[in-house]
Design an enzyme around this catalytic site. Structure first.
Site, mmCIF file in Angstrom:
data_model
loop_
_atom_site.group_PDB
_atom_site.id
_atom_site.type_symbol
_atom_site.label_atom_id
_atom_site.label_comp_id
_atom_site.label_asym_id
_atom_site.label_seq_id
_atom_site.Cartn_x
_atom_site.Cartn_y
_atom_site.Cartn_z
ATOM 1 N N HIS A 1 -10.659 -18.735 -13.570
ATOM 2 C CA HIS A 1 -11.444 -18.948 -12.349
ATOM 3 C C HIS A 1 -11.764 -17.612 -11.669
ATOM 4 O O HIS A 1 -12.932 -17.316 -11.375
ATOM 5 C CB HIS A 1 -10.662 -19.852 -11.394
ATOM 6 C CG HIS A 1 -11.314 -20.057 -10.066
ATOM 7 N ND1 HIS A 1 -12.047 -21.185 -9.762
ATOM 8 C CD2 HIS A 1 -11.361 -19.269 -8.946
ATOM 9 C CE1 HIS A 1 -12.515 -21.086 -8.525
ATOM 10 N NE2 HIS A 1 -12.108 -19.930 -8.008
ATOM 11 N N GLU A 2 -10.737 -16.828 -11.422
ATOM 12 C CA GLU A 2 -10.970 -15.547 -10.758
ATOM 13 C C GLU A 2 -11.795 -14.610 -11.618
ATOM 14 O O GLU A 2 -12.608 -13.827 -11.108
ATOM 15 C CB GLU A 2 -9.643 -14.895 -10.371
ATOM 16 C CG GLU A 2 -8.839 -15.685 -9.354
ATOM 17 C CD GLU A 2 -9.624 -16.025 -8.098
ATOM 18 O OE1 GLU A 2 -10.544 -15.263 -7.731
ATOM 19 O OE2 GLU A 2 -9.326 -17.065 -7.487
ATOM 20 N N HIS B 1 -15.386 -15.235 -11.056
ATOM 21 C CA HIS B 1 -15.866 -14.468 -9.894
ATOM 22 C C HIS B 1 -16.091 -13.007 -10.285
ATOM 23 O O HIS B 1 -17.082 -12.383 -9.886
ATOM 24 C CB HIS B 1 -14.827 -14.511 -8.770
ATOM 25 C CG HIS B 1 -14.798 -15.769 -7.975
ATOM 26 N ND1 HIS B 1 -15.912 -16.328 -7.395
ATOM 27 C CD2 HIS B 1 -13.753 -16.579 -7.627
ATOM 28 C CE1 HIS B 1 -15.572 -17.424 -6.726
ATOM 29 N NE2 HIS B 1 -14.268 -17.604 -6.850
ATOM 30 N N HIS C 1 -19.234 -12.505 -12.010
ATOM 31 C CA HIS C 1 -20.351 -12.607 -11.070
ATOM 32 C C HIS C 1 -20.655 -11.235 -10.458
ATOM 33 O O HIS C 1 -21.820 -10.882 -10.232
ATOM 34 C CB HIS C 1 -19.998 -13.618 -9.982
ATOM 35 C CG HIS C 1 -21.161 -14.203 -9.263
ATOM 36 N ND1 HIS C 1 -21.023 -15.155 -8.275
ATOM 37 C CD2 HIS C 1 -22.491 -13.984 -9.356
ATOM 38 C CE1 HIS C 1 -22.208 -15.494 -7.808
ATOM 39 N NE2 HIS C 1 -23.117 -14.781 -8.445
#
Length: 681
Positions: free
Chosen positions: A465-466, A469, A472
């Site tokens: 999940h991190e 990010h 991104h």
């Protein structure tokens, strides 16, 4: 100040901060000079005798504040990841100063007049899509900060912003104080039920605290949740659970309860000054959701199915508890313990059997290799790079042609002085206004250190999940810093991270990377199948505790009389009204709900994880339907979202990738909240 790294040209690899030379005393002079320089540049734009143009106003503003952004980027990352008394003091001192500095810019009448003039004639300026969005978003930022208000209201907005900055800082420091101050010290005889990995992690935590030969449970989620899951000592589970849920709200100097009341009241006043009936209405006006009704409708779509599923789970847990000799009602510190017993029985699945296959280093490699297959980037360790803590690893990211993309810092382990949770941030954002500037991105996790460090299935999902990010930020390809990477609407920013989680649990990933830390053998197919079959187990509990927190958030920020809030009574009333099961606690109680009260980013926005889950479940289904989890066309479409930053409307980006707007059904299916229709006889 001579010798201040913030006043020197960096000679570190790719402009990495020289962590080995940066000291707390370097920050105040850098902040002061940075603010002075930015204000001078802004005033020069405001005082210009030339008519406003996009270049001499909007683009010129993009060049302002770079020194300040560099210094604050380093400071706030260190403050979150590796704080100390000196950094805490600086944070308290400068929080109101930074708020005052920002307000003086957005409330500069001549500066706003130039932006406003351009906004009014924006359709005649010949701007491209990204430029038009930048102008419109900049103008909206001014307006939402109070630039268009009368002078008295504008002054009150400035005072509120300054006070909130102080309150947010105090709130976060109070939570960290309680997390650092509390520890549950155990002897060998207190470890009944704890598997080897949990004992090892507790022993490591004790050694770090100078308690060799003992065992320590901390309030880090990676420490306390395994204890609540496995400890057979109900009395100790209760002690750990109550400390965990009461942090930030203990009586004394570090009690956040009075801060919450003031924060909520100030936010409501802020919204009223801007013409909104509530702070939630104000925040959601600038979101994909648009309004309170849309958010509440989404939350209630999952709330009732989640409660029904949780009730079914509770009945099974109670049966297990009675069989184990518990004659008292099931309590909140019991749920995880008996859920694990049921999971073991139903799926023949034991966390102690699973965890040895989820080695931190292997899961990191899985995340990296997935990014290579999807997006064509590779990760190369820089072992001699300066770091702020020995746990941190630095990687150069390159594209398929070997060209430099950016730097990635991975800080995965829990420690004292590091705030709890998991997050992504940046030391430098990608931009290309005056030539290419590559990003420097950091991921923080709080995994319990071990030899080696072993993860739970949920831990591995958090890592992915991190890292989503992080991608991104790393894959950003924009011209303007204000549009870089994760600078998107709050209820869209979780889509790139949450969709990336799906590749962690893909059988293809697990077969290759879930390898036993001692034998080197891949995870057995039977264990893999049982693990995946259990994916929806306990999802009623997980969905209820999250959704309750999101509904509590909306209640705080739609309350018509915030000045009269009694925080504990308000919390009880809201949870009673929505029917929170007594055996399940809200995921974050107000006194430690840092998403809401240690900053405004997720205030009236905690729903965003569920909103983004609608997107990520629907989006990943496209890969499943294609039969190729690395389908080149879909991968390119997904990469376009990661690269676009805030250059386009998020729903436009999603539709360009998916071919249509998202549907909620994949989310309900993913969480196991779809009630199966009985088969005909």
């Amino acid at each position: 100040m001579t010798g201040n790294p913030f006043f020197e040209t960096r000679t570190t690899p790719f402009g990495l901060p020289p962590f080995d030379r940066i000291r707390p005393e370097h920050f105040p002079p850098a902040f002061d000079r940075g603010m002075e320089e930015e204000l001078a540049l802004v005033q020069a734009i405001a005082d210009s005798a030339e008519p406003p143009t996009f270049a001499n106003t909007v683009e010129a503003a993009e060049r302002c504040g770079r020194r300040l952004a560099t210094a604050t980027g380093v400071f706030y990352n260190l403050y979150s990841s590796c704080t100390n008394d000196a950094l805490d003091a600086i944070a308290r001192d400068y929080a109101p100063r930074f708020a005052q500095h920002y307000t003086s810019i957005v409330h500069n009448p001549a500066f706003f007049a130039r932006v406003d003039a351009l906004f009014r004639q924006r359709h005649e300026l010949g701007l491209d899509t990204a430029q038009m969005r930048l102008l419109e978003r900049n103008h909206l930022e001014f307006v939402r900060a109070g630039a268009a208000l009368a002078s008295e209201a504008k002054a009150r907005m400035a005072a509120i912003a300054e006070r909130l900055a102080t309150l947010h800082t105090e709130f976060g420091q109070n939570v960290l104080h309680d997390e650092k101050a509390w520890q549950l010290v155990l002897e060998e005889g207190d470890l009944d039920g704890l598997p080897g990995f949990a004992r090892d992690a507790a022993a490591e935590a004790a050694r770090e605290r100078g308690l060799d030969g003992k065992y320590v449970i901390t309030l880090a989620r990676s420490s306390v949740e395994p204890f609540l899951t496995f400890s057979a000592r109900r009395d100790l589970r209760r002690k750990a659970y109550e400390a965990w849920t009461e942090r930030g709200g203990l009586p004394g100097d570090h009690d956040n309860t009075p801060l919450i009341k003031e924060i909520v009241a100030l936010r409501a006043e802020q919204a009223r000054l801007l013409g909104f009936p509530s702070y939630a209405a104000f925040k959601l006006a600038d979101s994909m959701a648009k309004d309170v009704d849309s958010v509440e409708r989404l939350l209630l779509q999952v709330w009732e199915p989640a409660k029904r599923k949780a009730a079914t789970e509770k009945a099974v847990l109670e049966e297990q508890a009675r069989a184990g000799g518990l004659n008292e009602p099931l309590a909140r510190w019991d749920w995880r313990f008996y859920a694990e017993k049921v999971r073991q029985a139903r799926y023949d699945l034991d966390e102690a059997e699973v965890k040895p296959y989820f080695v931190l280093d292997r899961m990191v490699q899985a995340a990296f290799d997935t990014a290579t297959k999807l997006f064509g980037i590779t990760f190369h360790a820089i072992p001699d790079a300066p770091v702020y803590h020995p746990d941190v690893k630095v990687y150069e990211v390159r594209d398929t042609g070997g060209a430099h993309v950016g730097l990635f810092l991975h800080d995965n382990l829990a420690r004292s002085g590091k705030r709890s949770g998991a997050w992504m941030s940046s030391y430098r954002d990608q931009e290309a206004l005056d030539g290419p500037v590559s990003p420097i991105i950091v991921n923080n996790n709080n995994f319990a250190k071990g030899q080696p460090t072993l993860l739970s299935f949920d831990d591995a999902e958090t890592l992915f999940h991190e890292f989503g990010h992080g991608l991104h930020g790393l894959l950003s390809r924009v011209r303007y810093r204000s549009q870089s990477g994760t600078s998107v609407r709050r209820d869209f920013v979780e889509f790139p991270s949450q969709v990336y989680e799906h590749w962690m649990s893909a059988p293809e990933t697990l077969r290759k990377y879930a390898v036993h830390h001692e034998t080197g053998e891949p995870i057995p197919e039977s264990l893999l199948n049982r693990l995946l079959a259990a994916r929806n187990f306990n999802q009623g509990f997980a969905t209820v505790e999250y959704t309750a927190a999101a509904l509590l958030d909306m209640a705080f920020h739609t309350e018509p009389e915030p000045d009269a809030i009694d925080v504990p009574a308000f919390e009880r009333a809201v949870l009673d009204r929505i029917g929170l099961p007594a055996e399940i606690g809200v995921r974050h109680r107000p006194p430690h709900f840092q998403h809401l009260f240690a900053g405004s980013g997720y205030a009236a926005g905690y729903y965003a994880y569920l909103w983004a889950e609608v997107l990520d479940a629907d989006g990943f289904e496209a890969f499943s339907e294609s039969g190729d989890l690395f389908d080149p066309k879909l991968s390119a479409g997904l990469k376009a979202i990661y690269s676009a930053g805030d250059t386009r409307d998020p729903m436009e980006l999603y539709v360009a990738f998916r071919g249509r707007e998202p549907r909620i059904e994949p989310l309900l299916k993913h969480r196991g909240l779809v009630e199966e229709t009985p088969k005909a006889a």
